[in-house]
Design an enzyme around this catalytic site. Structure first.
Site, short mmCIF file in Angstrom:
data_model
loop_
_atom_site.label_atom_id
_atom_site.label_comp_id
_atom_site.label_asym_id
_atom_site.label_seq_id
_atom_site.Cartn_x
_atom_site.Cartn_y
_atom_site.Cartn_z
N ASN A 108 -0.12 4.94 2.63
CA ASN A 108 -0.29 6.24 1.38
C ASN A 108 -0.38 6.63 0.25
O ASN A 108 -1.19 6.95 -0.64
CB ASN A 108 0.85 7.23 1.96
CG ASN A 108 2.16 6.38 1.78
OD1 ASN A 108 2.65 5.32 1.53
ND2 ASN A 108 3.22 7.02 1.52
N HIS A 132 0.61 -1.16 0.30
CA HIS A 132 0.10 -0.29 -0.47
C HIS A 132 0.67 1.62 -0.01
O HIS A 132 -0.05 2.37 0.14
CB HIS A 132 -0.92 0.54 1.27
CG HIS A 132 -0.18 -0.35 2.18
ND1 HIS A 132 -1.05 0.24 3.69
CD2 HIS A 132 1.12 -0.44 3.07
CE1 HIS A 132 -0.42 -0.03 5.15
NE2 HIS A 132 0.94 -0.90 4.42
N HIS A 133 2.21 1.34 -0.09
CA HIS A 133 2.40 2.35 -0.10
C HIS A 133 3.20 2.63 -2.02
O HIS A 133 4.12 3.78 -1.77
CB HIS A 133 4.15 1.98 0.55
CG HIS A 133 3.55 2.06 2.54
ND1 HIS A 133 3.22 2.63 3.16
CD2 HIS A 133 4.63 1.60 3.51
CE1 HIS A 133 2.66 2.36 4.52
NE2 HIS A 133 3.94 1.38 4.32
N ALA A 134 2.85 1.67 -2.89
CA ALA A 134 3.11 2.36 -4.03
C ALA A 134 2.41 3.23 -4.89
O ALA A 134 1.11 2.83 -4.76
CB ALA A 134 3.64 0.57 -4.83
#
Length: 293
Positions: free
Chosen positions: A149, A106-108
């Site tokens: 993010n 989920h940080h990509a």
């Protein structure tokens, strides 16, 4: 990385010895360029494929680049897409649950990766299923200790995707994005306060959005022994967290695909057991494998 092997071994043993019939352990296809380009910039995908990355980009990613890393990441995205498809297909068969034994990247972002995340699997899955007419509206319920993010940024202009993130207020990333619903938690938050915040957040999601699919980003890193977590959930608390999400979805007849996300406790066996609880309880609560009353 060893947690993935340990988790697979636990799931395989459960399927062989104790799980109800009809459950399968599948090898996922790799996500195609077309599927990844629904999320990521063409130049970023090209450079990730060839390894044409700057030192700063590699440092931000957290992994040294290799062809094997890119292939593994494609497979992880492919597994989330497949799990979402299986969960939606299982709705009419009474088994609307599937899990990716990795995933939760989920940080990509569209044009870069960070925090051990090359490609954003949840957003890729939502856009792939939507392109095939399998769903229209999706909720991404993110309970990893670190804010999703990349997911928040990618979905900020998408009214058909609701992003919910429960995360450590003072934890990574230092600069948070804006989800549809963010629930920042203080360092040291324990079972009772966490579960109350989760129940309130799911209630708010209910009031604001009606999804066709839930992607549950589980995360083992709110665990009290996690090196990077700062929260104080016990293994029992994490299992109740999982069941809270699953029961909420089951009450609304929503298909759920679970992805594992983070986990950084020194005891890798403990991480694998937490992830296994996420998988097994999903089948128990909404996957047609009910526990005896």
């Amino acid at each position: 990385m060893a947690k993935y092997t340990l988790l697979r071994e636990r799931v395989a043993a459960w399927l062989a010895d104790a799980a109800p019939g009809g459950l399968e352990l599948k090898l996922p296809p790799a996500a195609t360029n077309e599927q990844l380009l629904r999320v990521h910039a063409a130049d970023y995908l090209r450079r990730m494929r060839t390894g044409d990355l700057t030192r700063q980009e590699v440092n931000r990613l957290g992994f040294p680049w290799s062809k094997a890393l890119v292939e593994r990441s494609r497979r992880s995205v492919g597994a989330t897409i497949a799990a979402c498809g299986d969960a939606v297909a299982g709705l009419h068969a009474g088994r609307p649950f599937a899990a990716n034994l990795a995933g939760g990247t989920h940080h990509a972002f569209a044009d870069h990766g960070e925090g051990f995340c090359l490609f954003n699997d949840a957003v890729a899955a939502v856009r792939d299923l939507r392109s095939r007419g399998l769903i229209e509206r999706a909720a991404i319920v993110d309970c990893d200790v670190h804010q999703g993010n990349g997911t928040a940024r990618l979905c900020e202009d998408d009214p058909l995707t609701f992003t919910l993130s429960l995360h450590g207020a003072r934890n990574y990333p230092g600069r948070k994005e804006t989800s549809d619903l963010d629930v920042p938690l203080s360092d040291g938050t324990g079972n009772a306060a966490y579960l109350a915040a989760l129940a309130e957040a799911l209630g708010e999601l209910d009031r604001r959005f009606s999804p066709d699919l839930v992607i549950y980003v589980a995360g083992a890193d709110p665990y009290e022994q996690d090196r990077l977590g700062r929260l104080r959930l016990s293994t029992a608390g994490l299992l109740e967290r999982d069941r809270t999400v699953y029961r909420w979805a089951n009450d609304r007849r929503l298909p759920v695909a679970a992805v594992m996300a983070g986990g950084y406790a020194p005891d890798v066996e403990a991480i694998a057991e937490i992830h296994f609880g996420t998988v097994r309880s999903g089948f128990e609560e909404i996957g047609g494998a009910r526990r005896p009353s």
